[in-house]
Enzyme design. Sequence first.
Site, PDB file in Angstrom:
ATOM      1  N   TYR A   1      15.558  25.959 -16.215  1.00 33.08           N
ATOM      2  CA  TYR A   1      14.953  26.473 -17.443  1.00 33.08           C
ATOM      3  C   TYR A   1      15.114  27.995 -17.541  1.00 33.08           C
ATOM      4  CZ  TYR A   1      12.633  21.883 -17.254  1.00 33.08           C
ATOM      5  OH  TYR A   1      12.365  20.542 -17.166  1.00 33.08           O
TER       6      TYR A   1
ATOM      7  N   GLY B   1       8.968  16.605 -30.507  1.00 37.13           N
ATOM      8  CA  GLY B   1       8.366  17.179 -31.706  1.00 37.13           C
ATOM      9  C   GLY B   1       8.344  16.256 -32.898  1.00 37.13           C
ATOM     10  N   PHE B   2       9.101  15.155 -32.839  1.00 37.82           N
ATOM     11  CA  PHE B   2       9.178  14.267 -33.994  1.00 37.82           C
ATOM     12  C   PHE B   2       7.824  13.687 -34.359  1.00 37.82           C
ATOM     13  CE2 PHE B   2       9.750   9.980 -35.779  1.00 37.82           C
ATOM     14  CZ  PHE B   2      10.479  10.281 -36.911  1.00 37.82           C
TER      15      PHE B   2
END
Length: 333
Positions: A55, A210-211
């Site tokens: 990350y 996030g959907f």
Amino acid sequence: MKNRQIASFNVSAIGLGCMNLSHAYGAPVSAEQGERVLLAAFDHGVNFFDTAALYGFGANETLVGKVLKPHRQKFTLASKCGMQGVEQSDGTKVRVIDGRPETIKKTCEDALRRLQTDVIDLYYLHRWDKKVPIEDSVGALSDLVRQGKIQAIGLSEVSAGTLRKAHAVHPIAAVQTEYSLWTRNPEIAVLQACRELGAAFVAFSPVARGFLCGPLDITGFDAKDIRRSMPRFAPENHAANLKLLPGYNALAQEAGCSPSQLALAWLLHKGDDIIPIPGTTSVDHLLDDLGAVDVQLDASLISRVEALINQNTVSGDRYNAQANSEVDTEVFA
């Protein structure tokens, strides 16, 4: 905050996936905003923080280490190896999957330095490097346990068969895989294998990237947003998937919670051994997510939401061909 168990660790029922602060969904947030999110999570009872060498090519581990070092004895720290950035001759970094024992051990040393700690509580193999026997990679991790540099071993995106091979070398404390209403692959085999072996299940992307938080403007995705390469967010598939949201939002309203809370509460109801780790760059969204621990769902609502959103009603695969080739997770026919 309620608690759940990973090996000997008593962790918050909802952890924090820290990736979003540095990686994958567009430009990283400022260090100040990242600190606000991390400390807000800690202040509201989160004691399970998940990061990785990949990350931000180390930036996320550095951020987590700097911000949370004063509280190190009060939370469970998870990170990952086996997938990281490697510097090229022109100075840029590219992502590589490398599960060789020597790479795993070096990545751990680098992670300990960035995280400003002497030990990582839960250290995952981020991806199984299929060029290296899983037994060899887990053997290297078991060496790190014996050396006191990590306390427990985890695996990410593996099949039940690979989990069993790994567990024969050293007990596996947790498996981390994408799991949400629209990604049900763990239900094929690996979730049951975890239960048979006593491994916790850590669910990443629990709100469907996030959907399930509300309508997303896919045309506004940053150029480096990984969702641009995911088939479910391709325009035709996304348009089809949007048709699921009115019914889903109505069920959230019936349950008396936000859409994000419904997605997380569903996972929490699927078993006491499941720990979702949503990620966010917003304190407001974080607090909304954490409210899911108090949401109660009855059997009828669970049945209806599962019937509405599942592998048969969602359009598009979760990964493109390249990403699919890099994971070992079972897939539906």
